[in-house]
Design an enzyme around this catalytic site. Structure first.
Site, short mmCIF file in Angstrom:
data_model
loop_
_atom_site.label_atom_id
_atom_site.label_comp_id
_atom_site.label_asym_id
_atom_site.label_seq_id
_atom_site.Cartn_x
_atom_site.Cartn_y
_atom_site.Cartn_z
CG ASP A 31 -0.18 0.25 2.51
OD1 ASP A 31 1.13 0.01 2.48
OD2 ASP A 31 -0.83 0.10 3.56
CG ASP A 35 3.65 -3.42 6.41
OD1 ASP A 35 4.44 -4.18 6.73
OD2 ASP A 35 3.19 -3.20 5.18
CG ASP A 104 8.75 6.79 20.03
OD1 ASP A 104 8.75 7.55 20.93
OD2 ASP A 104 9.43 7.02 18.94
CG ASP A 205 7.88 12.21 21.53
OD1 ASP A 205 8.49 12.27 20.60
OD2 ASP A 205 6.93 13.05 21.49
CD GLU A 262 12.48 14.01 21.19
OE1 GLU A 262 12.63 14.56 20.13
OE2 GLU A 262 11.43 13.90 21.70
CG HIS A 327 11.97 10.46 13.68
ND1 HIS A 327 12.78 10.15 14.88
CD2 HIS A 327 10.89 11.04 14.09
CE1 HIS A 327 12.08 10.76 15.85
NE2 HIS A 327 11.09 11.21 15.48
CG ASP A 328 12.10 14.61 15.12
OD1 ASP A 328 11.29 14.30 14.38
OD2 ASP A 328 12.03 14.15 16.28
#
Ligand code: NOJ
Length: 541
Positions: A31, A35, A104, A205, A262, A327-328
């Site tokens: 898709d 996943d 997370d 987080d 974090e 990823h940030d």
């Protein structure tokens, strides 16, 4: 730091942790989105790389406004990633291979679609009203000057009840009120749910932001806050530490579970802040991210100073972790020029990451040298990119799909991927690097294996030998009778160095020298961009 073995020696201290952004790792149902079964299918790859644990960016049910960091159900898997059955299978299959699983946990806020918030915003009198942070306007204006990390005021006016709610991130991510005991109770139950299922730990987080000033005082202006981090009324409140100690108590009732926080803050002061959460005597969290390596300019001395500063801020019983990309904040090889040069610099960084004291975190694709991608404006998926384009293009550039092969869509999916694949995938991919003995991927593999083999790399004392002078960083890792030396030449020219008081060494791994070659570090010329790991001969077993 000592040359004696570290106390409480456990997997998360000697392990290597691999961070997966699940949307971008592997799509199993075509898709276009990565996943959970996709991850399960790649466990053998991870096992072969030699990592000890995976950390998954959020997989909970979410409207995906912030791609999973806006949770609407903490005990359900979002269908985009699969089902709970898929997750349990991933957990099982990982454990069979000796790989731990860290998930997370987002404590600061929920999605605005979370039933708690739906109730909270329904009327002022709802019992859940106080689960979030609601305030009246002050003289017709916003309650105070608090800003969202993602731009603009942190207050959003809600027509229905005529009050403002607080959102440190997007307006679709309302902040929870951790001063309300019910919130804490509800979260402890969530943690317990996942611990009982067998997850091995949590990445927490924005965990230093969960509690805000009771009096809602204005934050200081930017200059004061830049230089005096502690003055923020929205971060590092004493109560956050208290809550984290309670979480720690819960984790400690289980076997070897880990927490890694974090810590959101501004440089300078980031190492201090991260370190303040690591006081083992005080039962704080196990590890905290310090992002100072990630923000370094390409300069050996700057790296040296950042490392020393970080270590100096770790309390005696605390344990460091190290990270180069996420990823940030983008990929580690950003801004380093041509691909060829990136590759050389990537090796220096790889050696640094895997030979420093502290648990290394590898961001997916870092092991093959994945680079930040250019994302066309129409293809941006990150809300921040949409909001701030073209000044800031958002975080998508470091979230592009994993480059598995040189075939269609890099072997990530057979449909249109949710984010474009970096154009360099034809040459830069796992399949190609796997085949090439001299690739960055194989360099990572060897480094991980060496880290496992040598106690000095895991728990040894770290001592700088050349502190960035002339573009060279050199340090020793030592435990009992094992002495290893790391030599990193950050520059494009050869450098002569001399390290006295070390005997003859043999090469364990090098970008330029054959394995087992003998090196006399009292007089040696380093190659341009050389990264070498040596072992002192006298102490060889
Ligand atoms: C930090 C996460 O790493 C980031 O991706 C997210 O947008 C914010 N926290 C809000 O949850």
């Amino acid at each position: 730091m000592d040359t004696q073995p570290v106390s409480n020696w456990t997997w998360w201290k000697h392990g290597v942790i691999y961070h997966i952004y699940p949307l971008s790792f592997k799509d199993s149902n075509d898709d276009g989105y990565g996943d959970i079964p996709g991850i399960t299918g790649k466990l053998d790859y991870l096992s072969d790389l030699g990592i000890d644990a995976i950390w998954l960016s959020p997989i909970f049910k979410s409207p995906m406004v912030d791609w999973g960091y806006d949770v609407s159900d903490y005990r359900a898997i979002d269908p985009i990633f699969g089902s709970m059955k898929d997750f349990k299978r991933l957990l099982d299959e990982s454990h069979k291979r000796g790989i731990r699983v860290i998930i997370d946990m987002i404590m600061n806020h929920t999605s605005d679609q979370h039933p708690w918030f739906v109730d909270s915003r329904s009327t002022i009198h709802h019992p859940k009203r106080d689960w979030y942070i609601w305030r009246e306007a002050q003289k017709g204006k916003k309650p105070n000057n608090w800003k969202s990390v993602f731009g603009g005021s942190a207050w959003q006016f809600d027509e229905r009840t005529g009050q403002y709610y607080l959102h440190t991130f997007l307006k679709e991510q309302p902040d929870l009120n951790w001063r309300n005991k019910q919130v804490k109770k509800a979260f402890m139950r969530h943690f317990k749910f996942w611990l009982d299922m067998g997850v091995d730990g949590f990445r927490l987080d924005a965990v230093n932001m969960i509690v805000k000033d009771k009096k809602f005082r204005n934050n200081p202006g930017l200059l004061v806050s830049l230089f005096q981090n502690k003055k923020w009324h929205t971060r590092n409140q004493p109560k956050s530490y208290k809550i984290l100690r309670q979480l720690r108590e819960l984790l400690d009732t289980y076997h070897e579970r880990v927490s890694v926080g974090e810590i959101y803050t501004l440089p300078p002061g980031d190492s201090e802040m991260a370190g303040s959460y690591l006081d083992e005597g005080n039962n704080a969290i196990h590890m905290a991210f310090d992002f100072s390596l990630l923000f370094r300019q390409w300069n050996a001395r700057k790296y040296h100073d950042a490392i020393v500063h970080w270590y100096n801020n770790i309390p005696p019983e605390g344990w460091p972790c190290n990270v180069l990309s996420n990823h940030d904040l983008g990929r580690s090889v950003k801004h380093f020029g041509s691909h060829k040069r990136n590759n050389r610099k990537a090796r220096i960084l790889a050696m640094l990451l895997l030979t420093l004291k502290g648990t290394p975190f590898i961001y997916y694709g870092e092991e093959i040298g994945m680079e930040n991608a250019y994302i066309h404006r129409n293809e941006i998926r990150d809300k921040l990119g949409k909001k701030f384009w073209p000044i800031y293009q958002g975080r998508d550039k470091a979230r592009t799909p994993m480059q598995w092969t040189g075939d269609t869509n890099a072997g990530f999916t057979s449909e249109k991927p949710w984010l474009p694949i970096n154009r360099n995938f034809h040459t830069l991919n796992v399949e190609a690097e796997n085949r090439d003995e001299g690739s960055l991927y194989n360099f990572y593999r060897k480094l991980i294996a060496l880290r496992k083999q040598y106690a000095a790399l895991q728990q040894g004392k770290w001592e700088a030998l050349i502190k960035g002078e002339n573009g060279v960083l050199a340090y020793a890792r030592e435990i009992e009778k094992q002495r290893l030396i790391v030599l990193l030449n950050f520059t494009p020219s050869p450098k002569s160095i001399s390290i006295e008081s070390y005997n003859i060494n043999k090469v364990l791994l090098s970008t330029h020298r054959p394995e087992n070659a003998v090196v006399d570090v009292s007089d040696v010329k380093l190659f341009a961009y050389e990264a070498s790991l040596l072992k002192e001969l006298e102490f060889m077993e």
